[in-house]
Write a protein that holds these residues in place. Sequence first.
Motif, mmCIF file in Angstrom:
data_model
loop_
_atom_site.group_PDB
_atom_site.id
_atom_site.type_symbol
_atom_site.label_atom_id
_atom_site.label_comp_id
_atom_site.label_asym_id
_atom_site.label_seq_id
_atom_site.Cartn_x
_atom_site.Cartn_y
_atom_site.Cartn_z
ATOM 1 N N LYS A 200 42.875 42.994 53.325
ATOM 2 C CA LYS A 200 42.454 42.483 52.015
ATOM 3 C C LYS A 200 41.141 43.112 51.579
ATOM 4 O O LYS A 200 40.942 43.417 50.398
ATOM 5 C CB LYS A 200 42.345 40.962 52.058
ATOM 6 N N VAL A 201 40.239 43.328 52.525
ATOM 7 C CA VAL A 201 38.975 43.998 52.205
ATOM 8 C C VAL A 201 39.246 45.443 51.795
ATOM 9 O O VAL A 201 38.633 45.962 50.851
ATOM 10 C CB VAL A 201 38.013 43.949 53.407
ATOM 11 N N LYS A 202 40.192 46.105 52.469
ATOM 12 C CA LYS A 202 40.527 47.480 52.120
ATOM 13 C C LYS A 202 41.132 47.565 50.719
ATOM 14 O O LYS A 202 40.838 48.490 49.961
ATOM 15 C CB LYS A 202 41.519 48.051 53.138
ATOM 16 N N ILE A 203 41.981 46.614 50.382
ATOM 17 C CA ILE A 203 42.669 46.648 49.084
ATOM 18 C C ILE A 203 41.734 46.268 47.944
ATOM 19 O O ILE A 203 41.650 46.967 46.930
ATOM 20 C CB ILE A 203 43.894 45.711 49.092
ATOM 21 N N TYR A 204 41.022 45.167 48.090
ATOM 22 C CA TYR A 204 40.208 44.643 46.994
ATOM 23 C C TYR A 204 38.768 45.140 47.029
ATOM 24 O O TYR A 204 38.093 45.147 45.990
ATOM 25 C CB TYR A 204 40.211 43.111 47.015
ATOM 26 N N GLY A 205 38.294 45.532 48.220
ATOM 27 C CA GLY A 205 36.893 45.903 48.358
ATOM 28 C C GLY A 205 36.046 44.670 48.628
ATOM 29 O O GLY A 205 36.400 43.552 48.239
ATOM 30 N N LYS A 206 34.921 44.869 49.276
ATOM 31 C CA LYS A 206 34.059 43.737 49.621
ATOM 32 C C LYS A 206 33.536 43.020 48.378
ATOM 33 O O LYS A 206 33.340 41.807 48.380
ATOM 34 C CB LYS A 206 32.885 44.217 50.469
ATOM 35 N N ASP A 207 33.326 43.783 47.300
ATOM 36 C CA ASP A 207 32.769 43.177 46.087
ATOM 37 C C ASP A 207 33.753 42.240 45.392
ATOM 38 O O ASP A 207 33.334 41.356 44.643
ATOM 39 C CB ASP A 207 32.347 44.266 45.100
ATOM 40 N N ILE A 209 36.379 40.476 47.000
ATOM 41 C CA ILE A 209 37.161 39.702 47.953
ATOM 42 C C ILE A 209 37.521 38.333 47.376
ATOM 43 O O ILE A 209 38.482 37.698 47.801
ATOM 44 C CB ILE A 209 36.410 39.543 49.297
ATOM 45 N N GLY A 210 36.769 37.891 46.361
ATOM 46 C CA GLY A 210 37.099 36.642 45.671
ATOM 47 C C GLY A 210 38.446 36.694 44.973
ATOM 48 O O GLY A 210 39.043 35.655 44.691
ATOM 49 N N TRP A 211 38.950 37.911 44.695
ATOM 50 C CA TRP A 211 40.281 38.038 44.097
ATOM 51 C C TRP A 211 41.346 37.665 45.116
ATOM 52 O O TRP A 211 42.418 37.187 44.744
ATOM 53 C CB TRP A 211 40.513 39.467 43.603
ATOM 54 N N ALA A 212 41.053 37.903 46.395
ATOM 55 C CA ALA A 212 41.986 37.543 47.461
ATOM 56 C C ALA A 212 41.773 36.112 47.919
ATOM 57 O O ALA A 212 42.693 35.460 48.400
ATOM 58 C CB ALA A 212 41.830 38.496 48.642
ATOM 59 N N LYS A 213 40.539 35.609 47.763
ATOM 60 C CA LYS A 213 40.197 34.244 48.145
ATOM 61 C C LYS A 213 39.569 33.531 46.951
ATOM 62 O O LYS A 213 38.358 33.325 46.898
ATOM 63 C CB LYS A 213 39.224 34.245 49.320
ATOM 64 N N PRO A 468 39.839 45.735 40.933
ATOM 65 C CA PRO A 468 41.008 46.125 41.725
ATOM 66 C C PRO A 468 42.299 45.689 41.046
ATOM 67 O O PRO A 468 42.316 44.778 40.220
ATOM 68 C CB PRO A 468 40.799 45.386 43.046
ATOM 69 N N GLY A 469 43.382 46.352 41.403
ATOM 70 C CA GLY A 469 44.671 45.963 40.848
ATOM 71 C C GLY A 469 45.312 44.857 41.665
ATOM 72 O O GLY A 469 45.009 44.671 42.846
ATOM 73 N N ARG A 515 26.657 47.447 37.215
ATOM 74 C CA ARG A 515 27.588 47.269 38.324
ATOM 75 C C ARG A 515 27.611 45.802 38.738
ATOM 76 O O ARG A 515 26.580 45.222 39.071
ATOM 77 C CB ARG A 515 27.158 48.148 39.498
ATOM 78 N N MET A 516 28.780 45.202 38.744
ATOM 79 C CA MET A 516 28.893 43.778 38.998
ATOM 80 C C MET A 516 28.692 43.436 40.472
ATOM 81 O O MET A 516 28.265 42.347 40.811
ATOM 82 C CB MET A 516 30.258 43.255 38.522
ATOM 83 N N GLY A 517 29.040 44.381 41.362
ATOM 84 C CA GLY A 517 28.896 44.086 42.780
ATOM 85 C C GLY A 517 29.762 42.915 43.190
ATOM 86 O O GLY A 517 30.880 42.741 42.711
ATOM 87 N N ASN A 518 29.223 42.063 44.069
ATOM 88 C CA ASN A 518 30.008 40.918 44.550
ATOM 89 C C ASN A 518 29.762 39.669 43.729
ATOM 90 O O ASN A 518 30.022 38.561 44.172
ATOM 91 C CB ASN A 518 29.692 40.647 46.021
ATOM 92 N N ARG A 519 29.284 39.847 42.512
ATOM 93 C CA ARG A 519 28.951 38.698 41.665
ATOM 94 C C ARG A 519 30.027 38.424 40.613
ATOM 95 O O ARG A 519 29.779 37.724 39.641
ATOM 96 C CB ARG A 519 27.595 38.937 40.980
ATOM 97 N N SER A 520 31.217 38.968 40.810
ATOM 98 C CA SER A 520 32.282 38.776 39.827
ATOM 99 C C SER A 520 33.081 37.515 40.123
ATOM 100 O O SER A 520 33.222 37.101 41.271
ATOM 101 C CB SER A 520 33.223 39.988 39.824
ATOM 102 N N SER A 521 33.601 36.931 39.064
ATOM 103 C CA SER A 521 34.473 35.756 39.196
ATOM 104 C C SER A 521 35.907 36.209 39.474
ATOM 105 O O SER A 521 36.277 37.340 39.162
ATOM 106 C CB SER A 521 34.448 34.926 37.915
ATOM 107 N N ALA A 522 36.700 35.326 40.043
ATOM 108 C CA ALA A 522 38.126 35.622 40.228
ATOM 109 C C ALA A 522 38.814 35.576 38.866
ATOM 110 O O ALA A 522 38.458 34.768 38.002
ATOM 111 C CB ALA A 522 38.754 34.614 41.179
ATOM 112 N N PRO A 523 39.804 36.431 38.623
ATOM 113 C CA PRO A 523 40.520 36.410 37.342
ATOM 114 C C PRO A 523 41.459 35.214 37.256
ATOM 115 O O PRO A 523 41.677 34.505 38.244
ATOM 116 C CB PRO A 523 41.307 37.716 37.368
#
Length: 642
Positions: A200-207, A209-213, A468-469, A515-523
């Motif tokens: 999941k980290v590989k697919i979404y990236g560390k920034d 990861i909220g998209w996966a969780k 990420p897609g 750059r949003m980094g890891n501060r983005s909300s989940a869609p």
Amino acid sequence: MGGAQSREDLISDSEEESEDEQTREEGEDDEFYEEAREGGDSDRSSERRRPKTPSSIDEVEAKLKALKLKYPSHNPNLKNAVKLYLHVGGLTSESRWVVSEKLTTYSFVKSSQSDSSDGEEEEESEESWWVLKVGSKVRARVGTELQLKSFGGQKRVDFVSNGVWAMKFFGEEEYKIFVTKFQDCLFENTYGVESNEDNKVKIYGKDFIGWAKPEAADDSMWEDAEDSFVKSPASVTPVRATQDLREEFEEAAESSGAIQSLALGALENSFLVGNSGIQVVKNFSHGIHGKGAYVNFGGGSYGHRDRSSASYSTPKKALLMRAETNMLLMSPMSSGKPHTTGLHQLDIETGKIVTEWKFGKDGAAITMRDITNDSKGAQMDPSGSTFLGLDDNRLCRWDMRDKNGIVQNLATASTPVLNWTQGHQFSRGTNFQCFATTGDGSIVVGSLDGKIRLYSSNTMRQAKTAFPGLGSPITHVDVTFDGKWILGTTDTYLILICTLFTDKDGKTKTGFSGRMGNRSSAPRLLKLTPLDSHMAGANNKFHGAQFSWVTENGKQERHLVATVGKFSVIWNFQQVKDSSHECYQNQVGLKSCYCYKIVLKDESIVDSRFMHEKFGISDSPEAPLVVATPMKVSSFSISSRR
């Protein structure tokens, strides 16, 4: 017209059984009664009246079950046990759930393209994928096409697979196990790797990861957006639960050609682009109406050249420019692909094609797959001479003036070439599909792999943010005027993204400027219910999702609209952003909103769009909605009355 069907929202244990099930049970009853009658003939014998001692507990249980006493329908030793329902009656008043199998089991198995139809599990192959099997009735590949919807309170999931099905689980834990396993199988089918933390980290990236969780993501920006919406000057007309859609106008297309696309104007006119020409219609506060001039493609050079010409086929894209006095028409070179080597410039006032432009860079002809205005309101600028272009691996700005600032035309050049003024040709692999611009000219681009990239108005070389897609190609993308919200279209769902974040200095910015980094909300996802998805048709896909149309700072878009088959689907934007909205309760994974209204037409819809917000009237919170089918165009107002 109406909202998402409420009939699907509740299944009681007293729902009817299917005819096959009823017939089968009646047959079993007849068999039992037959045995009883045979026994009755021998009751004269006192010896036969003496009960026979069962040989085992299992035999006792079997006999009691045969008597249909109030035995629990769930066998606690049966793994993955569920009760399976089928929805019948479609969207009619006769629609209902019927029991398909009172007690059956489900399983997730690996299958492949060479899998036989007998349903047996086969050895895993390189091209294998997860399949959901439910009893003997359902066998379907795990994917977004199933349109799975969960009802945590009912311990139930609904989905589409040659019909609309519902599974009810006998316990909370069993329900949760299924949902978790389904999400894992969906991830693996989508990305081709096992669902685990590392992948999941590989697919979404560390920034991201909220998209996966999603449960761990910061939703504060969604809450802040709700507050700002309420405080916005544009919110003086509240959005009421009693609002409904009312048809105002219906205009027939010209008999000589079907409507292919809409080009809505913010000034006096809008335009229906058809097979043989362009119909001019008037803009009113209740919609578009009244036939004006008609520009016939057959009357000039347009549409009658060889395949190498940019004018080979009916235009699929029409872009208004220069205070809506000019229109750029883009036609694909071949059927099924949007790419073209050039476009035509139509002078709307004279009804004539004034220029046939070619796309070129460094002396070589190149293709474009899409064009759009420099910014949300650029079509109203009377001096506009530039526009944006997109190809699979190119993002650029085109200028209709030559390097000396003189506008080229057919009088000075037989095949004038547009001037590439800004842009970048990326290495292969970006697979751009669509794009849109904000009010300040920032650019959002959707890709085949589902990624959504944000570019500032100053540079097209490197994305400020790359979301990420989720595995599905982005076929259309839109963005709000202020750049705070992005709406992506896929075949089976819409994705709504908040671009707001707080930087290290505590300032709120959008992903276009930093750059949003890891501060983005989940869609959040916008979906049809399984029932509506089934009724829309297996081959019908979402297309062209858009926000309502504003071109001023301080104004807020109020609705979102998308087209699928014969449905035009409208979501309330404020409701989608409300984290406490009932749709989001007890959901697992990304929040999905199923609350919408549907406009149903009698033929497939070409496009659905809201008119410019200035055409909204005092008793309506929104400008009219225009819905085009090949042969008709209709206008709907959102009324505060039922």
